[in-house]
Design a protein around this motif. Structure first.
Motif, short mmCIF file in Angstrom:
data_model
loop_
_atom_site.label_atom_id
_atom_site.label_comp_id
_atom_site.label_asym_id
_atom_site.label_seq_id
_atom_site.Cartn_x
_atom_site.Cartn_y
_atom_site.Cartn_z
N UNK A 10 -15.05 -16.93 -29.33
CA UNK A 10 -15.23 -16.58 -30.57
C UNK A 10 -16.62 -16.32 -31.21
N UNK A 11 -16.55 -15.64 -32.20
CA UNK A 11 -17.95 -15.29 -32.99
C UNK A 11 -18.24 -16.35 -33.97
N UNK A 12 -19.32 -16.78 -33.86
CA UNK A 12 -19.77 -17.93 -34.99
C UNK A 12 -18.92 -19.20 -34.72
N UNK A 13 -19.04 -20.08 -35.80
CA UNK A 13 -18.33 -21.44 -35.94
C UNK A 13 -17.44 -21.25 -37.25
N UNK A 14 -16.16 -21.05 -36.85
CA UNK A 14 -15.33 -20.89 -38.23
C UNK A 14 -15.51 -22.37 -39.17
N UNK A 15 -15.29 -22.15 -40.42
CA UNK A 15 -15.59 -23.42 -41.39
C UNK A 15 -14.23 -23.60 -41.94
N UNK A 16 -13.27 -22.75 -42.09
CA UNK A 16 -12.07 -22.86 -42.53
C UNK A 16 -11.05 -22.35 -41.72
N UNK A 17 -9.57 -22.66 -42.08
CA UNK A 17 -8.59 -22.15 -41.49
C UNK A 17 -8.67 -20.76 -41.31
N UNK A 18 -8.92 -20.08 -42.43
CA UNK A 18 -8.80 -18.63 -42.70
C UNK A 18 -9.83 -18.06 -41.42
N UNK A 19 -11.16 -18.49 -41.42
CA UNK A 19 -12.14 -18.11 -40.55
C UNK A 19 -11.72 -18.30 -39.22
N UNK A 20 -10.87 -19.33 -38.97
CA UNK A 20 -10.50 -19.60 -37.52
C UNK A 20 -9.29 -18.48 -37.03
N UNK A 21 -8.46 -18.47 -37.93
CA UNK A 21 -7.37 -17.32 -37.77
C UNK A 21 -8.17 -15.94 -37.62
N UNK A 22 -8.98 -15.65 -38.35
CA UNK A 22 -9.77 -14.35 -38.22
C UNK A 22 -10.27 -14.03 -36.78
N UNK A 23 -11.09 -15.26 -36.36
CA UNK A 23 -12.06 -15.24 -35.12
C UNK A 23 -10.94 -15.26 -34.05
N UNK A 24 -9.60 -16.12 -33.89
CA UNK A 24 -9.06 -15.94 -32.79
C UNK A 24 -8.42 -14.57 -32.73
N UNK A 25 -7.99 -14.00 -33.75
CA UNK A 25 -7.12 -12.78 -33.86
C UNK A 25 -8.18 -11.60 -33.34
N UNK A 26 -9.72 -11.92 -33.76
CA UNK A 26 -10.69 -10.88 -33.13
C UNK A 26 -10.67 -10.99 -31.71
N UNK A 27 -10.66 -12.04 -31.20
CA UNK A 27 -10.90 -12.22 -29.67
C UNK A 27 -9.74 -11.68 -29.02
N UNK A 28 -8.28 -12.04 -29.62
CA UNK A 28 -7.38 -11.48 -28.99
C UNK A 28 -7.16 -10.12 -29.08
N UNK A 29 -7.62 -9.30 -29.96
CA UNK A 29 -7.59 -8.01 -30.16
C UNK A 29 -8.91 -7.44 -29.27
N UNK A 30 -9.93 -7.74 -29.10
CA UNK A 30 -10.79 -7.47 -28.08
C UNK A 30 -10.43 -7.56 -26.62
N UNK A 31 -9.61 -8.63 -26.36
CA UNK A 31 -8.98 -8.83 -25.02
C UNK A 31 -7.95 -7.80 -24.69
N UNK A 32 -7.00 -7.62 -25.60
CA UNK A 32 -6.12 -6.46 -25.63
C UNK A 32 -6.59 -5.17 -25.32
#
Length: 139
Positions: A24-46
């Motif tokens: 994932x990009x960066x280091x998430x500081x909140x749950x929202x940032x974590x969800x956005x980062x994991x989703x971004x990684x999933x979309x990139x892989x798909x």
């Protein structure tokens, strides 16, 4: 940053939940940032799998036996040609968390609110659990 996410493998006879590394990009500081980062990684892989499909795919006898446990033997190929849209996927992921469709655990501790702060180390393990609503009569 690399994080570990527990993923359930459908139909596996062996260990059904296995840790998988996500970049994932960066280091998430909140749950929202974590969800956005994991989703971004999933979309990139798909989207990456759509752009570079495998030329020749086959299943071993062991893979066929594992897949038969889930009731479907398939190559895991997406025959659609539509790419995932990052903004829509992230919006959907956040909304589903708010609606209680899935829960997130950090090292077995539940993450409750989108704006809660989180501290991630290299040893941290995330588990995403999709909740299933049961249908039936109340009486």
């Amino acid at each position: 940053m690399k994080i570990k996410v527990n993923l359930k493998s459908v139909g596996k006879k062996r260990q059904s939940v296995e840790p998988v590394a996500y970049e994932i990009e960066g280091t998430p500081q909140t749950v929202r940032e974590l969800i956005l980062a994991v989703t971004q990684a999933g979309v990139r892989g798909y989207n990456g799998r759509l752009e570079s499909p495998e030329l020749l795919r086959y299943l071993t006898k062991e893979e066929m036996e594992d897949k038969s446990q889930s009731g479907k033997i398939a190559f895991g190929v997406n025959y659609g040609e539509k790419k995932a849209e990052l903004s829509k996927a992230q919006e959907n992921a956040v909304q589903c968390f708010e609606d209680g469709i899935y829960r997130i655990f950090l090292d077995e501790e539940p993450l409750e609110n989108l704006d809660d702060g989180i501290f991630i180390t290299e040893e941290s393990v995330f588990t995403f659990v999709r909740l299933t609503m049961l249908a039936g009569r109340m009486w």
